[in-house]
Design an enzyme around this catalytic site. Structure first.
Site, short mmCIF file in Angstrom:
data_model
loop_
_atom_site.label_atom_id
_atom_site.label_comp_id
_atom_site.label_asym_id
_atom_site.label_seq_id
_atom_site.Cartn_x
_atom_site.Cartn_y
_atom_site.Cartn_z
N ARG A 201 0.82 -1.22 0.00
CA ARG A 201 0.00 0.00 0.00
C ARG A 201 0.85 1.27 0.00
NH1 ARG A 201 -4.41 -0.38 4.61
NH2 ARG A 201 -5.13 1.50 3.52
N TYR B 69 -8.81 14.63 -6.11
CA TYR B 69 -9.26 15.85 -5.44
C TYR B 69 -8.42 16.08 -4.18
CZ TYR B 69 -11.91 12.59 -2.46
OH TYR B 69 -12.28 11.55 -1.63
N LYS C 100 -9.02 18.85 6.68
CA LYS C 100 -9.94 18.77 7.79
C LYS C 100 -10.21 20.19 8.30
CE LYS C 100 -10.61 14.28 8.51
NZ LYS C 100 -9.78 13.65 7.49
#
Length: 259
Positions: A142, A156, A160
């Site tokens: 990963r 995109y 936060k």
């Protein structure tokens, strides 16, 4: 392949969640100066195309050696015409790809539209298990992936929220752990439909993360983003930039695309 030290366990008093970090990532969006390109002699244009195909072939060689990865897609709409996404172990190697691109003849007809720099990131809200996570084959796959050559791409940037009353960074670690766990369950429900890569970009670019999705069915982009908007992590704390979507552009089809 450069290795990074295992993260220090995070406590609630530290506030920041630890991350595992992999390959550095560049998204390079370009528009084509079609008006100028149309005036190029057909023979010279074919030479430019052949040279660019060779450039893409050199990226494939790096990918075959397991020393990086890339994806090349056409982009729909007015924001750009193409995007080259590149993964490399270091910033220096990303720069080398940029320089190789700039030295192609086709580059003279490519107008910068947008770019994004990040590093493949895995959050550590739930821990990484026993031992050195960088030696775990599943985690390594990963962090240092071979990008899929799916039919469609969606990119995109996001951050936060740090608004009064809705500040993600003022929540306790336990609150963030629980919210992120529920949020991740939505993503897991799209396994087999979407492959997602999160790039951490705090200190690298204008947003905190760059999100890249790959899918064979473009409608899945709409479905997952819409469903996640109802989750508290996005509904209350998510801030999003522009979305870029497009279709895979194999090097064998570049002649038709630019012809």
């Amino acid at each position: 392949m450069s290795e990074r030290p295992a993260p220090t366990p995070t406590t609630d008093t530290q506030h920041a969640a630890a991350t595992l970090d992999g390959w550095y990532t560049l998204h390079d969006f370009r528009s084509i100066d079609w008006t100028r390109l149309k005036t190029v002699d057909p023979t010279a244009r074919q030479e430019m195309i052949d040279e660019f195909v060779a450039f893409l072939g050199s990226l494939e060689d790096v990918e075959t050696r397991g020393e990086g990865s890339h994806a090349f897609y056409s982009i729909l709409g007015q924001k750009a015409d193409v995007v080259l996404m590149v993964l490399r172990p270091t910033f220096k190697e990303l720069e080398q790809v940029e320089l190789a691109l700039r030295k192609t003849k086709l580059y003279d007809y490519m107008i910068p539209s947008y770019s994004y720099v990040s590093v493949i990131e895995l959050g550590m809200y739930r821990g990484s298990g026993d031992g050195d996570p960088y030696e775990n084959p599943h985690i390594r796959a990963r962090l240092y992936p071979t990008l899929p050559k799916a039919a469609h791409i969606c990119f995109y940037p996001m951050s936060k929220a740090r608004r009064d009353g809705d500040n993600w960074y003022s929540l306790s670690m336990d609150e963030r752990k629980e919210l992120m766990y529920r949020h991740s369950m939505i993503g897991r429900s799209y396994a087999g439909k979407i492959q997602q890569f999160i790039g951490g970009s705090t200190g690298f670019d204008g947003w905190e993360w760059g999100v890249t999705l790959f899918a064979e069915d473009s409608l899945q982009f709409k479905k997952i983003v819409y469903e996640m908007r109802f989750d508290e992590v996005s509904a209350k704390y998510g801030e999003f930039g522009d979305f870029y979507v497009g279709n895979i552009l194999p090097k064998e089809e570049l002649g038709t695309f630019l012809g």
